[in-house]
Design a protein around this motif. Structure first.
Motif, PDB file in Angstrom:
ATOM      1  N   GLU A  50       0.837  -1.203   0.000  1.00 47.26           N
ATOM      2  CA  GLU A  50       0.000   0.000   0.000  1.00 47.26           C
ATOM      3  C   GLU A  50       0.870   1.251   0.000  1.00 47.26           C
ATOM      4  OE1 GLU A  50      -2.507  -0.368   3.400  1.00 47.26           O
ATOM      5  OE2 GLU A  50      -3.729  -1.956   2.505  1.00 47.26           O
ATOM      6  N   ARG A  51       1.942   1.221   0.750  1.00 49.04           N
ATOM      7  CA  ARG A  51       2.853   2.376   0.819  1.00 49.04           C
ATOM      8  C   ARG A  51       3.542   2.599  -0.532  1.00 49.04           C
ATOM      9  NH1 ARG A  51       0.922   4.849   5.126  1.00 49.04           N
ATOM     10  NH2 ARG A  51       1.255   3.700   7.034  1.00 49.04           N
ATOM     11  N   HIS A  52       3.855   1.530  -1.249  1.00 49.95           N
ATOM     12  CA  HIS A  52       4.460   1.683  -2.568  1.00 49.95           C
ATOM     13  C   HIS A  52       3.486   2.363  -3.531  1.00 49.95           C
ATOM     14  CE1 HIS A  52       8.339  -0.150  -2.103  1.00 49.95           C
ATOM     15  NE2 HIS A  52       7.826  -1.276  -1.616  1.00 49.95           N
ATOM     16  N   VAL A  53       2.206   2.017  -3.438  1.00 48.70           N
ATOM     17  CA  VAL A  53       1.192   2.654  -4.285  1.00 48.70           C
ATOM     18  C   VAL A  53       1.080   4.138  -3.925  1.00 48.70           C
ATOM     19  CG1 VAL A  53      -1.282   2.713  -4.790  1.00 48.70           C
ATOM     20  CG2 VAL A  53      -0.083   0.521  -4.695  1.00 48.70           C
ATOM     21  N   GLN A  54       1.054   4.442  -2.638  1.00 45.90           N
ATOM     22  CA  GLN A  54       0.988   5.841  -2.206  1.00 45.90           C
ATOM     23  C   GLN A  54       2.226   6.607  -2.658  1.00 45.90           C
ATOM     24  OE1 GLN A  54       0.530   5.640   2.027  1.00 45.90           O
ATOM     25  NE2 GLN A  54      -1.695   5.480   1.932  1.00 45.90           N
ATOM     26  N   LEU A  55       3.383   5.970  -2.558  1.00 48.29           N
ATOM     27  CA  LEU A  55       4.627   6.612  -2.971  1.00 48.29           C
ATOM     28  C   LEU A  55       4.613   6.937  -4.460  1.00 48.29           C
ATOM     29  CD1 LEU A  55       7.499   7.548  -2.270  1.00 48.29           C
ATOM     30  CD2 LEU A  55       8.250   5.210  -2.758  1.00 48.29           C
TER      31      LEU A  55
END
Length: 103
Positions: A50-55
């Motif tokens: 999820e953090r990779h998508v947000q990044l």
């Protein structure tokens, strides 16, 4: 009497190793079930994705803002963008323009 002393001595002798065993069991339980334990790894990998998508979304937004700042550079501002911003933010219009309300 000798039997009571023998049992008391055995209990006293077993207290140290018993306490050590309970401590090791508690540490092992925490390592498996704790917030940073083995069972939490699945949740961490999901959170990482999820953090990779947000990044990726934030990086694309940052790149768009960098481009806009580059276009508004005082040394060579883009005339189309400057005109657009003046009309939008400052409510400036040319005398020969016709304003068409959208609502």
């Amino acid at each position: 009497m000798a039997k009571k002393e023998k049992i008391g001595g055995l209990i006293k002798a077993a207290l140290g190793p018993g306490f050590a065993l309970l401590t090791l069991l508690a540490i092992a339980g925490y390592a498996v079930l704790g917030p940073t334990g083995i069972l939490a790894w699945g949740e961490y990998s999901t959170s990482l994705q999820e953090r990779h998508v947000q990044l990726a979304a934030l990086e694309s937004e940052r790149d768009a803002l960098k481009n806009r700042v580059k276009l508004l550079d005082p040394k060579g501002a883009d005339p189309d963008l400057v005109g657009e911003l003046l009309r939008k933010e400052g409510n400036f219009v040319h005398p020969d323009e016709i304003i068409v309300p959208l609502k």
